[in-house]
Design an enzyme around this catalytic site. Structure first.
Site, PDB file in Angstrom:
ATOM      1  N   LYS A 157      61.296  59.393  82.114  1.00  0.00           N
ATOM      2  CA  LYS A 157      62.712  59.102  82.398  1.00  0.00           C
ATOM      3  C   LYS A 157      63.431  60.295  83.011  1.00  0.00           C
ATOM      4  O   LYS A 157      64.107  60.166  84.022  1.00  0.00           O
ATOM      5  CB  LYS A 157      63.463  58.684  81.130  1.00  0.00           C
ATOM      6  N   ASP A 173      59.526  62.143  68.707  1.00  0.00           N
ATOM      7  CA  ASP A 173      59.267  61.461  69.971  1.00  0.00           C
ATOM      8  C   ASP A 173      60.430  61.800  70.894  1.00  0.00           C
ATOM      9  O   ASP A 173      61.565  61.377  70.659  1.00  0.00           O
ATOM     10  CB  ASP A 173      59.178  59.948  69.732  1.00  0.00           C
ATOM     11  N   TRP A 176      61.166  51.760  68.848  1.00  0.00           N
ATOM     12  CA  TRP A 176      60.466  51.299  70.063  1.00  0.00           C
ATOM     13  C   TRP A 176      59.275  50.442  69.628  1.00  0.00           C
ATOM     14  O   TRP A 176      58.511  50.848  68.743  1.00  0.00           O
ATOM     15  CB  TRP A 176      60.012  52.530  70.850  1.00  0.00           C
TER      16      TRP A 176
HETATM   17  N1  PGU Z   1      58.922  56.641  73.190  1.00  0.00           N
HETATM   18  C1  PGU Z   1      60.057  55.957  73.351  1.00  0.00           C
HETATM   19  C2  PGU Z   1      61.107  56.058  72.321  1.00  0.00           C
HETATM   20  C3  PGU Z   1      60.224  55.160  74.484  1.00  0.00           C
HETATM   21  O1  PGU Z   1      61.349  54.490  74.624  1.00  0.00           O
HETATM   22  C4  PGU Z   1      59.204  55.072  75.453  1.00  0.00           C
HETATM   23  C5  PGU Z   1      59.333  54.220  76.677  1.00  0.00           C
HETATM   24  C6  PGU Z   1      58.052  55.834  75.235  1.00  0.00           C
HETATM   25  C7  PGU Z   1      57.938  56.619  74.102  1.00  0.00           C
HETATM   26  C8  PGU Z   1      56.880  55.850  76.181  1.00  0.00           C
HETATM   27  O2  PGU Z   1      57.165  56.281  77.417  1.00  0.00           O
HETATM   28  P1  PGU Z   1      56.061  56.740  78.452  1.00  0.00           P
HETATM   29  O3  PGU Z   1      56.294  55.901  79.652  1.00  0.00           O
HETATM   30  O4  PGU Z   1      54.722  56.521  77.855  1.00  0.00           O
HETATM   31  O5  PGU Z   1      56.365  58.179  78.654  1.00  0.00           O
HETATM   32  N2  PGU Z   1      60.051  53.044  76.526  1.00  0.00           N
HETATM   33  C9  PGU Z   1      60.615  52.313  77.628  1.00  0.00           C
HETATM   34  C10 PGU Z   1      59.624  52.039  78.745  1.00  0.00           C
HETATM   35  C11 PGU Z   1      58.838  50.783  78.686  1.00  0.00           C
HETATM   36  C12 PGU Z   1      57.809  50.795  77.602  1.00  0.00           C
HETATM   37  O6  PGU Z   1      58.030  50.096  76.612  1.00  0.00           O
HETATM   38  O7  PGU Z   1      56.808  51.534  77.728  1.00  0.00           O
HETATM   39  C13 PGU Z   1      61.327  51.103  77.083  1.00  0.00           C
HETATM   40  O8  PGU Z   1      61.820  50.312  77.879  1.00  0.00           O
HETATM   41  O9  PGU Z   1      61.464  50.975  75.854  1.00  0.00           O
END
Ligand code: PGU
Length: 454
Positions: free
Chosen positions: A300, A264, A183
């Site tokens: 999510k 995570d 990510w």
């Molecule tokens: N860790 C991972 C692996 C993730 O994919 C995401 C969110 C998070 C943590 C953080 O999520 P929180 O909203 O803080 O609980 N990834 C999504 C959402 C958009 C973003 O980048 O924040 C994504 O599209 O990759």
């Protein structure tokens, strides 16, 4: 450092060492231009009337993931499609608030005994207890032995950041290994906390699967005690997870080298549709009696994205250590945001402590996971029926919210320009943003992009 190049932070106070550490990590990568524009040194203090004291501030780049939505919002086309951000949409393409969440909110609103006082620094006690149970399992020995400290944080990101800040202050090894790719926010979250970020091999583009050998080699040569970030399930962006046997091998290797796992968990329940199955990776590490950190997000799996609800758990050897660790987590949190927000955590606690509501949640969660799996099949079938060149079986093999298509940044740019389809430039698409109605449009776009390059 590269020869002749000094960090833009080199003349800054020691307080800016974190930026400097991140700069060093990113130096040589394409992100470095972006870092330069995050913090350019001021040229002179401006005192003349009319001139801004912020004149030296350069415009920063859009976020690689959230910026996709910014671009999408500006597009006027009626066929535009946002497959960038990982956010669930219904078959009608609409954001979804779970029924069980609506019900919990109604109950909270109708309860006049509820007040809006500050939460403690560590957040809502019920929420913390129930969150630890959800990820570690109700019968987890670590919970029974009181060796887990859990603090409510601002969703997954905030939980990662609080964990990283704690490690930077209180853990002897400051290197964290993150998977390649991962990510996009991970290197920044850990780098800004003052950790030194390195990567380990994870994904093999040739097989579109796990580079298990590379992973074992890289973790095997990491310094003893290094921190290792692991995606608990539904790896973002690749959709590729280790098998249970591979997890066991990773555990053995990491424990033998005293590497510290930092999980995570942003997608519990989204990979398989089952909350317990998706927590297995974490539980095998906790059940061996060793220590680890876990960041949980309810963005999510409960659809609470904007409510920013999450938790950081640190599993310790003894209850005494856990108590001391918690006292230090409070010292990290207090100057950062004092204490976390009440509403979202109250929703989660209401659902997790009521048997019927919990049951209702698992059904709604499974429905979301199943719809995503159906979209995988539909997209795969649509590409097969078009005879799109290449092997697309990874679309149905990958797990969770995303498909890592293998499309390159030029193909992505073409699809955005000609088909108004928005996705991250690494070729990741959010399957949760797709519906039966939009699959043919996406398949047409992929087909044209692939044919064009062929
Ligand atoms: N860790 C991972 C692996 C993730 O994919 C995401 C969110 C998070 C943590 C953080 O999520 P929180 O909203 O803080 O609980 N990834 C999504 C959402 C958009 C973003 O980048 O924040 C994504 O599209 O990759």
């Amino acid at each position: 450092m590269h020869s002749g190049k000094t960090s833009p932070f080199s003349s800054f106070s020691p307080a800016d060492r974190r930026l400097s550490a991140l700069y060093r990590h990113l130096e040589g990568s394409s992100s470095i231009a972006a870092m330069d524009s995050i913090a350019a040194a001021p040229t002179s203090a401006s005192s003349a009337a009319g001139a801004s004291v912020f004149d030296h501030v350069v415009r920063g780049p859009e976020d690689p993931i959230l910026g996709v939505t910014v671009a999408y919002n500006k597009d006027q086309s009626p066929v535009k499609l946002n497959l960038g951000v990982g956010a669930y949409r219904t078959e009608e393409g609409k954001p979804l608030v779970l029924n069980v969440v609506r019900r919990a909110e109604q109950m909270l609103v109708n309860d006049n005994s509820r007040v809006k006082e500050y939460l403690p620094i560590v957040g809502l006690a019920d929420f913390n207890k129930l969150s630890a149970k959800l990820i570690l399992g109700a019968d987890s020995p670590a919970i029974q032995e009181n060796r887990v400290t859990t603090v409510q944080c601002l969703s997954g990101t905030g939980s990662l950041r609080v964990g990283a800040e704690f490690l930077a202050r209180h853990y002897h090894e400051h290197t964290i290994y993150i998977p390649q790719p991962t990510w996009g926010n991970h290197p920044k979250v850990f780098g800004f906390a003052g950790l030194s970020v390195k990567s380990y091999r994870y994904y093999d583009p040739a097989t579109r699967g796990l580079d298990f050998q590379g992973l074992l080699e890289d973790l095997g040569s990491a310094p003893s005690g290094a921190i290792v970030l692991l995606h608990a399930c539904a790896h973002n962006p690749t959709g590729v997870d280790p098998t249970p046997q591979q997890w066991e091998q990773i555990r053995q290797l990491m424990r033998s080298k005293a590497l510290l796992p930092f999980f995570d968990s942003a997608y519990q329940g989204f990979a398989s549709g089952n909350l317990d199955a998706d927590a297995q990776s974490v539980r095998i590490f906790v059940n061996d009696g060793g220590e680890c950190l876990v960041a949980q997000s309810y963005a999510k799996n409960l659809g609470l994205y904007g409510e920013r609800v999450g938790a950081l758990s640190i599993v310790c050897r003894t209850a005494d250590v856990a108590g001391r660790v918690e006292s230090q987590l409070k010292l990290v949190i207090r100057p950062m945001y004092s204490n976390p927000p009440l509403h979202g955590a109250s929703i989660v606690a209401t659902i997790l402590k009521d048997r019927n509501m919990f049951q209702e949640w698992t059904i709604e969660l499974k429905a979301m996971a199943d719809r995503i799996i159906t979209m995988r099949q539909k997209l795969f079938d649509a590409l097969c029926s078009r005879g799109t060149p290449g092997d697309w079986s990874h679309i149905i093999k990958q797990i969770g919210m995303f498909t890592f298509t293998g499309l390159n940044s030029e193909q992505v740019a073409f699809m955005t320009k000609e088909y108004h389809i928005y996705m991250t430039s690494d070729g990741r698409i959010s399957m949760a943003g797709l519906s039966s109605k939009t699959v043919p449009h996406l398949a047409d776009a992929i087909h044209a992009a692939v044919k064009r390059a062929a």
